[in-house]
Design a protein around this motif. Structure first.
Motif, PDB file in Angstrom:
ATOM      1  N   ARG A 147       0.832  -1.193   0.000  1.00 16.37           N
ATOM      2  CA  ARG A 147       0.000   0.000   0.000  1.00 16.37           C
ATOM      3  C   ARG A 147       0.880   1.262   0.000  1.00 16.37           C
ATOM      4  O   ARG A 147       0.621   2.224  -0.730  1.00 16.37           O
ATOM      5  CB  ARG A 147      -0.909  -0.018   1.236  1.00 16.37           C
ATOM      6  N   PHE A 204       2.431   1.616  -3.336  1.00 10.23           N
ATOM      7  CA  PHE A 204       1.438   2.106  -4.293  1.00 10.23           C
ATOM      8  C   PHE A 204       1.272   3.619  -4.155  1.00 10.23           C
ATOM      9  O   PHE A 204       1.226   4.357  -5.126  1.00 10.23           O
ATOM     10  CB  PHE A 204       0.099   1.405  -4.020  1.00 10.23           C
ATOM     11  N   ARG A 205       1.217   4.054  -2.875  1.00 15.23           N
ATOM     12  CA  ARG A 205       1.027   5.478  -2.613  1.00 15.23           C
ATOM     13  C   ARG A 205       2.241   6.275  -3.089  1.00 15.23           C
ATOM     14  O   ARG A 205       2.123   7.333  -3.676  1.00 15.23           O
ATOM     15  CB  ARG A 205       0.798   5.688  -1.109  1.00 15.23           C
ATOM     16  N   GLY A 212       2.120   6.545  -6.693  1.00 16.87           N
ATOM     17  CA  GLY A 212       1.080   7.504  -7.033  1.00 16.87           C
ATOM     18  C   GLY A 212       1.569   8.934  -6.895  1.00 16.87           C
ATOM     19  O   GLY A 212       1.161   9.825  -7.635  1.00 16.87           O
ATOM     20  N   ALA A 213       2.460   9.172  -5.934  1.00 15.52           N
ATOM     21  CA  ALA A 213       2.977  10.513  -5.717  1.00 15.52           C
ATOM     22  C   ALA A 213       4.033  10.883  -6.757  1.00 15.52           C
ATOM     23  O   ALA A 213       4.389  12.046  -6.904  1.00 15.52           O
ATOM     24  CB  ALA A 213       3.561  10.625  -4.309  1.00 15.52           C
ATOM     25  N   PRO A 243       4.096  10.424 -10.461  1.00  9.76           N
ATOM     26  CA  PRO A 243       3.432   9.920 -11.668  1.00  9.76           C
ATOM     27  C   PRO A 243       4.417   9.531 -12.767  1.00  9.76           C
ATOM     28  O   PRO A 243       4.172   8.574 -13.495  1.00  9.76           O
ATOM     29  CB  PRO A 243       2.540  11.084 -12.103  1.00  9.76           C
ATOM     30  N   ILE A 300       4.145   5.947 -14.646  1.00 14.22           N
ATOM     31  CA  ILE A 300       3.947   5.782 -16.084  1.00 14.22           C
ATOM     32  C   ILE A 300       4.883   4.725 -16.630  1.00 14.22           C
ATOM     33  O   ILE A 300       4.469   3.797 -17.329  1.00 14.22           O
ATOM     34  CB  ILE A 300       4.184   7.125 -16.815  1.00 14.22           C
ATOM     35  N   TRP A 301       6.168   4.825 -16.251  1.00 11.99           N
ATOM     36  CA  TRP A 301       7.133   3.882 -16.808  1.00 11.99           C
ATOM     37  C   TRP A 301       6.968   2.482 -16.240  1.00 11.99           C
ATOM     38  O   TRP A 301       7.218   1.505 -16.944  1.00 11.99           O
ATOM     39  CB  TRP A 301       8.560   4.405 -16.672  1.00 11.99           C
ATOM     40  N   ASN A 352       4.060   1.238 -15.551  1.00 12.04           N
ATOM     41  CA  ASN A 352       2.929   0.723 -16.318  1.00 12.04           C
ATOM     42  C   ASN A 352       3.360   0.265 -17.701  1.00 12.04           C
ATOM     43  O   ASN A 352       2.855  -0.722 -18.233  1.00 12.04           O
ATOM     44  CB  ASN A 352       1.861   1.813 -16.487  1.00 12.04           C
ATOM     45  N   LEU A 353       4.278   1.033 -18.290  1.00 14.50           N
ATOM     46  CA  LEU A 353       4.681   0.733 -19.666  1.00 14.50           C
ATOM     47  C   LEU A 353       5.635  -0.452 -19.741  1.00 14.50           C
ATOM     48  O   LEU A 353       5.656  -1.167 -20.734  1.00 14.50           O
ATOM     49  CB  LEU A 353       5.354   1.957 -20.293  1.00 14.50           C
ATOM     50  N   PRO A 398       6.212  -3.685 -18.691  1.00 12.23           N
ATOM     51  CA  PRO A 398       5.993  -5.055 -19.201  1.00 12.23           C
ATOM     52  C   PRO A 398       5.609  -5.082 -20.683  1.00 12.23           C
ATOM     53  O   PRO A 398       6.146  -5.902 -21.446  1.00 12.23           O
ATOM     54  CB  PRO A 398       4.842  -5.597 -18.338  1.00 12.23           C
ATOM     55  N   GLY A 399       4.728  -4.180 -21.079  1.00 13.25           N
ATOM     56  CA  GLY A 399       4.286  -4.144 -22.474  1.00 13.25           C
ATOM     57  C   GLY A 399       5.418  -3.774 -23.417  1.00 13.25           C
ATOM     58  O   GLY A 399       5.661  -4.460 -24.416  1.00 13.25           O
TER      59      GLY A 399
END
Lengths: 296, 266
Positions: A5, A8-9, A12-13, A15, A19-20, A22-23, A25-26
């Protein structure tokens, strides 16, 4: 739990980092399994085929073959010709259909749209195979011709030639053009057409100057998809083409099967890729390719 | 004054009739082969061509007893599920990143579209070369799974991204203003809003994978998927049993479309 948690926070702080993450694995899979294999394919065209595929012995034999082999030039031109013809025929058939559906306001509209979507979802191997017993020597067309006494002998002109390849490709890939054209037509505001009419434009004129230009992204997007699918076709020419309907894709597959010349197969694939890139570049000069797929 | 209006109306009706006749013909062209295939899967003869010899279910009975076919079907189904889960997860993560500006966005988007814009046969060849270069053994849950994930990823991304793009971001801001943290906002606001898109992407990715042929043809190795099995049947000897399998696949596809449209309508 509290660790994740907090992590994650923290992400989140920040961004930028999120972003990277998130990107990652794809993008990693795309680089490793699309970009790298394509680069490897370029290298392989300079290598030599061997009993277990390819050996990194550098040479230009494959390019000499590209430059001098008339078989290759003929095959490439033939595949291009078939792809262009099929694309043009599909656009001419698909545009009016997309137009009818887009203009409709009744409750049948969704049904008509669904009917275009359905073949999109059905295996094209099955849809190509379905032409087999229709066009063949003992097929449905010949059966009807015989029953109506139009021809006494079964006509063998329908299957195993370029004609059947065209029929198969047009029917199999048409939904790929109807859908993007429909989406771009659907987005045109009717007030634009009213404005054109108020300013004295006849329907033909407002079609040419308003509807057609505004549906260009869909038209070109559909054309691009159909061209890419057709120029690299394997299934349809293999099933319906016979010896005279063979396309580049069939010869590429041969290099990895019976002929066993992997580096030549890689070279032919690279040529196919180059043709595709040129067409993408041509289309992207008129519309942003991203716009075609994101629709805004 | 009434005369021109009437004739114009009549001309319009005539034009519409032509348009509709055209539409009907085109739908016939798209559907006649499939309908024909289904009809002759019930034909009581060994040929898939006319004449009609009577109704039978024997071809379907043969399909149900065919063990190789059952294996191929289960392979395709499990491959489809795994492909859909992986590719929609990757695609959704990327779609979230694409809500922000970041450096190299255009490049990443190009990379994402690459598998969609590369002819399938080229990707099949490229992956074959990669597997051989590293001396890996091609198979169902290695090279084939990779090929399917790569193939479906752009579609999954595009479906989820359009959904994300369309909804009002102030809803999430409102949740945060009301004191919800990122996790709660995601669970109670963001995800419920994109759920239909995610489910549609899962169904679409599954269908694409289930029907995929050309990439699989290159990288499958010694195993089988349903389209590969159907292909080998067509290539050796097409009997009404092939038609029966075709009809079953059409039926399966139809049920997935139905599922998909139900979720997309939500």
């Amino acid at each position: 739990m509290s660790h994740s948690r907090r992590l994650f926070r923290w992400v989140g702080a920040h961004p930028g980092l999120g972003i990277w993450l998130n990107l990652l694995p794809g993008v990693a899979s795309l680089v490793v399994f699309v970009f790298a294999p394509l680069v490897l394919m370029v290298f392989v065209t300079f290598w030599r085929s061997s009993v277990d595929g390819m050996e990194p012995i550098w040479n230009l034999d494959n390019y000499r073959k590209v430059a001098s082999d008339p078989m290759f030039a003929g095959l490439l031109l033939k595949s291009l010709r078939i792809a262009v013809t099929v694309t043009v025929v599909i656009l001419m058939l698909a545009y009016p259909l997309a137009y009818i559906i887009a203009r409709k306001t009744s409750r049948y509209k969704h049904l008509l749209l669904l009917l275009v979507f359905i073949p999109y979802w059905i295996s094209y191997v099955i849809r190509t195979y379905a032409w087999y017993p229709i066009l063949g020597k003992e097929g449905a067309i010949n059966y009807v011709l015989g029953a109506l006494r139009i021809s006494a002998q079964p006509v063998e002109l329908f299957l195993f030639n370029e004609f059947s390849v065209h029929v198969g490709l047009v029917s199999v890939f048409m939904p790929f053009a109807v859908v993007p054209i429909y989406l771009s037509l659907e987005r045109i505001s009717p007030t634009l057409l009213e404005a054109a009419a108020d300013l004295g434009a006849r329907p033909a004129r407002s079609f040419l100057h308003v509807v057609l230009p505004l549906s260009l992204p869909g038209l070109l997007g559909g054309a691009l998809m159909v061209f890419i699918l057709t120029v690299g076709a394997y299934v349809t020419p293999q099933l319906l083409g016979g010896p005279s309907g063979i396309m580049l894709g069939n010869i590429i597959a041969d290099q990895f099967g019976g002929t066993f010349n992997w580096t030549w197969g890689g070279t032919l694939s690279l040529m196919l890729m180059m043709v595709t890139l040129v067409v993408i570049w041509l289309v992207s000069r008129r519309v942003r390719v991203g716009q075609v797929f994101l629709g805004d | 004054m009434t005369e021109p209006i009437l004739s114009r109306l009549r001309a319009k009706a005539g034009g519409d009739a032509t348009l509709y006749a055209y539409g009907v013909l085109l739908y016939l062209f798209l559907y006649a082969p499939i309908v024909y295939l289904i009809i002759f899967s019930f034909n009581d003869a060994t040929a898939t061509t006319p004449p009609w010899r009577g109704f039978t279910l024997q071809w379907y009975r043969q399909v149900l007893q065919n063990v190789d076919l059952r294996v191929a079907f289960l392979n395709s189904a499990s491959l489809g599920v795994m492909t859909a889960v992986i590719s929609v997860t990757l695609g959704t993560l990327m779609a979230f990143a694409f809500r922000w500006r970041f450096r190299g966005k255009g490049f990443v988007f190009g990379l994402l579209l690459l598998p969609m814009l590369t002819p399938g046969i080229v990707l099949g060849v490229a992956l074959t070369l990669l597997w051989r270069f590293f001396r890996l053994t091609p198979g169902l849950f290695s090279s084939t799974l990779v090929a399917h994930v790569i193939y479906t990823l752009p579609f999954a991304f595009l479906i989820v991204f359009t959904r994300l793009h369309r909804f009002d971001r102030s809803l999430e801001e409102a949740a945060m203003d009301l004191g919800a943290d990122h996790i709660r906002t995601f669970r109670h606001v963001t995800f419920p809003l994109i759920r239909p898109g995610v489910i549609a992407a899962v169904i679409f990715a599954f269908t694409l994978s289930f029907d995929e042929f050309i990439r699989t043809f290159f990288v499958i190795g010694n195993e089988n998927t349903l389209p590969m099995y159907v292909w080998s049947m067509i290539m050796t000897d097409s009997t009404p049993q092939t038609n029966a399998i075709g009809a079953i696949i059409v039926g399966l596809s139809l049920s997935w479309i139905l599922l998909g449209t139900v979720f997309l309508r939500r």
